[in-house]
Design a protein around this motif. Structure first.
Motif, mmCIF file in Angstrom:
data_model
loop_
_atom_site.group_PDB
_atom_site.id
_atom_site.type_symbol
_atom_site.label_atom_id
_atom_site.label_comp_id
_atom_site.label_asym_id
_atom_site.label_seq_id
_atom_site.Cartn_x
_atom_site.Cartn_y
_atom_site.Cartn_z
ATOM 1 N N UNK A 182 6.715 10.405 28.064
ATOM 2 C CA UNK A 182 7.036 11.827 28.054
ATOM 3 C C UNK A 182 7.674 12.289 29.369
ATOM 4 N N UNK A 183 8.199 13.505 29.329
ATOM 5 C CA UNK A 183 8.657 14.173 30.544
ATOM 6 C C UNK A 183 7.454 14.438 31.438
ATOM 7 N N UNK A 184 7.536 14.017 32.693
ATOM 8 C CA UNK A 184 6.401 14.212 33.600
ATOM 9 C C UNK A 184 6.123 15.694 33.838
ATOM 10 N N UNK A 185 7.166 16.514 33.850
ATOM 11 C CA UNK A 185 6.987 17.952 34.084
ATOM 12 C C UNK A 185 6.242 18.603 32.919
ATOM 13 N N UNK A 186 6.630 18.272 31.691
ATOM 14 C CA UNK A 186 5.963 18.850 30.519
ATOM 15 C C UNK A 186 4.534 18.349 30.390
ATOM 16 N N UNK A 187 4.329 17.054 30.634
ATOM 17 C CA UNK A 187 2.985 16.489 30.541
ATOM 18 C C UNK A 187 2.073 17.105 31.601
ATOM 19 N N UNK A 188 2.603 17.329 32.788
ATOM 20 C CA UNK A 188 1.831 17.978 33.846
ATOM 21 C C UNK A 188 1.495 19.411 33.468
ATOM 22 N N UNK A 189 2.456 20.130 32.899
ATOM 23 C CA UNK A 189 2.237 21.529 32.514
ATOM 24 C C UNK A 189 1.098 21.665 31.512
ATOM 25 N N UNK A 190 1.071 20.798 30.508
ATOM 26 C CA UNK A 190 0.014 20.873 29.494
ATOM 27 C C UNK A 190 -1.353 20.601 30.127
ATOM 28 N N UNK A 191 -1.430 19.556 30.954
ATOM 29 C CA UNK A 191 -2.693 19.238 31.616
ATOM 30 C C UNK A 191 -3.212 20.424 32.422
ATOM 31 N N UNK A 192 -2.333 21.018 33.224
ATOM 32 C CA UNK A 192 -2.738 22.103 34.110
ATOM 33 C C UNK A 192 -3.214 23.318 33.329
ATOM 34 N N UNK A 193 -2.522 23.642 32.232
ATOM 35 C CA UNK A 193 -2.918 24.818 31.455
ATOM 36 C C UNK A 193 -4.235 24.587 30.715
#
Length: 308
Positions: A182-193
């Motif tokens: 996956x895109x690291x930015x999108x995967x990071x966003x989901x985790x953080x939220x």
């Protein structure tokens, strides 16, 4: 002819596997460096924070700056991001509650047990277990033990930190498997939220006027924890584990207590001492050993059976 030339040029521009591996090492090393700065910077400033309120504050700030990357999501990345987010929240919850009663130095040693837990968990799922990984983990763990371990019986806080360490080991292995898809930015966003929402629910009973005053008085520290210590480290770890194994990442994370001691010595004037020097030397030796190339220490072990 020009198309062939362009293809050859693209091949030259593409980074080699070794270069990507080095990038991964650098990314995780930076994560350890950032983690090490958080303790001495926040030691005196956030003692009056509720652990739940502090966790909710830092993850809400971190999640907010990644909101734009929640667009164009699919079922697979949502599933992987939610699993990672739940594991990450469990890690921070166990850690926050455990550190209320556990000794911080002993906590550093307990967390460093990941250097053993991660490769063993990986072996259970069929990943190769190298002899050099086992040797490096043992040397690093000895070094952290010399630096951090103090006498005293284990309490509930210590047990919670053991749970935190185990969950984080699972998190690193899941991240290793999902980060490449996956895109690291999108995967990071989901985790953080995911963590931000769950920790906000957790923090509701602790919200009070005093907590808001503490937040306003320490907004600089909270911003640093949110933007750098949470958003930056979560993203860099996701990037790094695209290119290095979870076992290597766990070994690199043993730099955290070493660097924490260095920053505490530099910023707070705390004593480093002989134990710190010996522990640092052993951790650095372990990192060098983990990257060495030798037919004797590159042998694989799977559930105790040696395979050359």
């Amino acid at each position: 002819m020009s198309s062939i030339y362009n293809m050859e040029l693209d091949d030259c521009i593409q980074p080699t596997q070794n270069a990507l591996h080095i990038r991964g090492i650098i990314a995780i090393a930076i994560v350890s460096l950032i983690w090490a700065t958080t303790f001495p910077l926040t030691k005196d400033a956030v003692t009056s924070f509720s652990p739940a309120v502090l966790t909710a504050s830092r993850f809400t700030i971190a999640a907010a700056i990644f909101t734009a990357y929640l667009r164009s999501l699919n079922v697979q990345i949502l599933r992987d991001g939610i699993v990672l987010g739940l594991l990450l929240f469990a890690c921070f919850a166990f850690q926050a509650i455990g550190l209320e009663t556990a000794n911080a130095n002993r906590g550093g040693f307990i967390f460093s047990l990941n250097v053993i837990i991660v490769p063993l968990l990986g072996a259970l799922f069929g990943q190769p277990l190298l002899l050099k990984t086992v040797l490096a983990a043992g040397v690093a763990l000895t070094g952290i033990g010399i630096m951090c371990w103090e006498n005293g019986s284990l309490g509930m806080g210590d047990l919670l930190l053991f749970g935190d360490t185990f969950i984080y080991g699972v998190y690193m292995l899941v991240l290793q498997e999902t980060a490449q898809r996956h895109s690291t930015l999108s995967l990071t966003a989901i985790q953080l939220w995911i963590v931000a929402v769950l920790s906000t629910i957790w923090a509701v009973p602790d919200l009070s006027v005093g907590q808001f005053e503490t937040l306003s008085n320490n907004y600089g520290i909270v911003l640093y924890l949110g933007l750098v210590g949470t958003a930056g480290t979560t993203w860099l770890e996701t990037i790094g584990q695209q290119w290095i194994s979870a076992s290597e990442a766990a070994l690199l994370c043993t730099l955290d207590p070493v660097l924490t001691s260095v920053f505490s010595f530099w910023l707070l004037g705390e004593k480093f001492g002989v134990r710190g020097l010996i522990g640092t030397a052993l951790v650095l030796t372990a990192l060098i050993l983990s990257q060495s190339k030798s037919q004797y220490i590159d042998r694989k072990f799977i559930f105790g059976a040696e395979n050359v």
